[in-house]
Design an enzyme around this catalytic site. Structure first.
Site, PDB file in Angstrom:
ATOM      1  N   GLU A 169     -29.828 -72.130 -62.573  1.00  0.00           N
ATOM      2  CA  GLU A 169     -31.113 -72.731 -62.219  1.00  0.00           C
ATOM      3  C   GLU A 169     -32.032 -72.828 -63.427  1.00  0.00           C
ATOM      4  OE1 GLU A 169     -31.730 -74.226 -59.585  1.00  0.00           O
ATOM      5  OE2 GLU A 169     -30.453 -73.433 -58.011  1.00  0.00           O
ATOM      6  N   GLU A 173     -30.259 -85.699 -53.223  1.00  0.00           N
ATOM      7  CA  GLU A 173     -28.921 -86.240 -53.483  1.00  0.00           C
ATOM      8  C   GLU A 173     -28.663 -87.599 -52.837  1.00  0.00           C
ATOM      9  OE1 GLU A 173     -28.897 -82.184 -54.814  1.00  0.00           O
ATOM     10  OE2 GLU A 173     -29.560 -83.053 -52.913  1.00  0.00           O
TER      11      GLU A 173
END
Length: 640
Positions: free
Chosen positions: A208, A476
């Site tokens: 991350e 996405e």
């Protein structure tokens, strides 16, 4: 809750009734086809009485953006035929899909949607700066900031991401540039330089921190130092590569994750001040360990220091060497000391998604032939073991193509759900030219979005209902929509983007930003706006509608990282450091950019002919098939 028990009971009943079907394997199909049109009663299920007819609801259309009232238009009249049986009604003027999606998209509407996407970003960004900065995230309901959970170190959902380094501001830098906001971009960069330090007692996930923070710093640095300045004047007076130095500082603090590991696969977490915490978990996911090469490689090549790319590339090679000899597939969780697969599930969603993405994108950026070879081998295995449904997207009979989760060693089905992260895959298929297959998979996810106004985190395609019900504003599906539009220029994808934008405005907007949906059916919210909403979701929506953006201009060549950070395809990134610094490594062969299609024999960027530009990308009979699969009694069960 009562609805959960009912859903689980229904699932158990269905699975029991179809046990023999699953044992028979993919050749018998992987889910039950149903064609219950509005003209007659729905098919009986599990011995139950036929359900009452249900119509396909068509979502509100352009009227709202052109100042007119919403319509209640619904479609789906008449009984539907199995794919392959072409009826005149389906191809004629009366088809609701043709009426809704075909034809040119009004320029005025497109400009309004572009401005709406910019306004969405501005509302989230301005409220973050007003109510949350310098903390990491905005709580959009309470209008407060959020940082690491110091009281509960085990709260990984928060602590893996939030490092006490103004995450949302950093993650949003290149979105400001892409939207042409030079004054705010320059102000934000100066704030980052003046106020952010990585010398903090925060234990963060290496993945991350790499994709959100390191990637954004590198992207902003490249934008500032680009002599062409395509987005307007984003240069900063007196800039002395501070963002690049900050990126190096962060990467150095992440390097301990690669030490004391017998396989070369990194630990999943590090403390930015002290290194790998004692007693750290030896298990990591494939995507987390194997999706560092783009950012680490860019850093190495900009600095002329191969250290960072070397450790990231070593991790990729280690994971690649652990794939199944029989299927070529990888699992989703591995022990970094033993190389033993703890999680044997192979799919395209969480735990594996960006590993495949970065094999291809590393090749695109750096031109190393072995990256492309690994991707091609992986793609072959994916097509042979994960793909179910009919062979062709727009032809023939059978279930629509879908990629399922299987055992990495046997290729046998492991479960009956897919997750929302998998919606990135059509965009990746666009990059290799497999546009037809991308069209079908994208249509499946879009149908889920239309059903719920969001993508549930997990969707059970056997039960035809969500398994995990939250939606954290993920990008996405929007990313794939944008890339498919760029590949096809088909207005259908502008309609998809409009639907997504409208849903976000309707269901996720809060007092001070946009909030996670806790429950995609009930539309209840959670008080969190993740940083990727500004770095990816808003950016892809904006670019979808901004035809004149410099990203789309001839001569400009860009790639997006897995966090949506924009990187120009710079010849500096094609200069390999390996031969001089690591002579023991086999010299990597480079391919020219135009060799990609020749190597990947499955790619064919010309498979969508020009004459289809204003037609549906997926024939209406197949769109209807997918939509009707989403029409189930689950909603009636939940609210009964």
């Amino acid at each position: 809750m009562q609805w959960r028990s009912l859903v689980l009971a229904l699932l158990a009943l269905r699975l029991a009734g179809q046990a023999l079907l699953w044992l028979a394997g993919p050749s018998l199909g992987f889910y039950q086809q149903r064609f219950s049109g509005c003209g007659g009663a729905g098919a009986a299920r599990d011995g139950a009485a036929p359900s009452p007819p249900r119509c396909l609801r068509v979502a509100p259309h352009w009227a709202a953006f052109l100042g007119r009232a919403w319509g209640d238009g619904s479609g789906g009249g008449g009984s539907s035929s199995p794919p392959g049986e072409k009826e005149e009604e389906e191809e004629g003027d009366g088809d609701e899909y043709e009426q809704r999606y075909s034809g040119a998209f009004p320029a005025q509407l497109r400009a309004q949607l572009r401005d709406a996407a910019r306004g969405m970003f501005s509302f989230g960004y301005d409220n973050y700066m007003a109510h949350a900065f310098p903390q990491d995230e905005l709580n959009p309901i309470d209008c407060r900031g959020r940082g690491p959970d110091r009281e509960d170190p085990s709260n990984l959902n928060i602590n893996d991401v939030l490092g006490n380094y103004s995450l949302t501001l950093i993650d949003a830098l290149d979105t400001l540039a892409v939207m042409g906001n030079s004054s705010e971009f320059q102000k934000a960069v100066k704030l980052v330089i003046d106020t952010v330090s990585f010398d903090t007692d925060s234990t963060v996930q290496v993945f991350e921190a790499t994709i959100r923070v390191l990637g954004s710093l590198l992207s902003a640095h490249i934008i500032i130092t680009d002599a062409r300045q395509p987005f307007g004047d984003m240069s900063i007076k007196g800039y002395d590569n501070e963002l690049l130095h900050m990126a190096r500082d962060l990467a150095v603090r992440l390097l301990p994750a690669f030490e004391n590991t017998k396989t070369g696969i990194p630990y999943p977490r590090v403390n930015l001040r002290t290194g790998v915490p004692s007693g750290s978990n030896n298990e990591t996911c494939t995507a987390g360990a194997g999706s560092l090469l783009v950012e680490f490689g860019i850093l190495s090549r900009l600095l002329g220091d191969s250290t960072f790319e070397w450790v990231a590339r070593r991790a990729v090679k280690a994971l690649w060497g652990l794939r199944s000899n029989d299927t070529g597939l990888l699992g989703n969780v591995v022990n970094i000391q033993t190389g033993h697969w703890v999680g044997k599930q192979s799919g395209l969603g969480a735990g594996l998604d960006s590993f495949y993405e970065y094999l291809l994108k590393s090749y695109i950026l750096f031109g190393e032939k072995e990256d492309l070879e690994m991707f091609n081998d992986a793609y072959w295995s994916i097509q042979n073991y994960l793909r179910r449904g009919r062979e062709a997207c727009n032809e023939g009979e059978g279930d629509p193509p879908l990629y399922v989760n299987v055992n990495m060693f046997s290729g046998q089905l492991m479960n009956t759900w897919i997750d929302s992260l998998q919606a990135f895959f059509p965009g990746l298929q666009v990059l290799i030219g497999d546009v037809e297959d991308a069209i079908c998979l994208h249509a499946f996810y879009y149908a889920i979005w239309k059903r719920y106004g969001a993508l549930p985190e997990r969707y059970n395609w056997q039960l035809q209902a969500p398994d995990v019900l939250f939606y954290p504003l993920r990008p996405e599906l929007i990313e794939s929509t944008y890339l498919l539009y760029q590949a096809t220029k088909n207005p259908f994808y502008l309609h998809v983007g409009m639907d997504i934008l409208q849903s976000l405005e309707k269901y996720t907007k809060a007092k001070c930003g946009y909030a996670t949906l806790h429950h995609v059916i009930e539309k209840s919210k959670e008080d969190r706006m993740e940083s990727f909403f500004l770095s990816e979701t808003c950016k892809y929506l904006y670019l979808l509608f901004d035809e004149e953006n410099p990203v789309h201009k001839s001569g400009n060549r860009y790639m997006f990282t897995t966090e949506g950070h924009i990187v120009s395809l710079d010849k500096r990134l094609r200069v390999s450091l390996w031969e001089d610094n690591f002579p023991e490594e086999k010299k990597m062969e480079k391919l020219k950019p135009n060799e990609l299609r020749a190597v990947n024999s499955t790619s064919n960027c010309n498979r969508v002919p020009d004459e289809r530009r204003y037609l549906l990308p997926l024939k209406s009979v197949y769109m209807r098939q997918i939509d009707q699969m989403m029409e189930t009694e689950i909603e009636e069960i939940v609210f009964s």
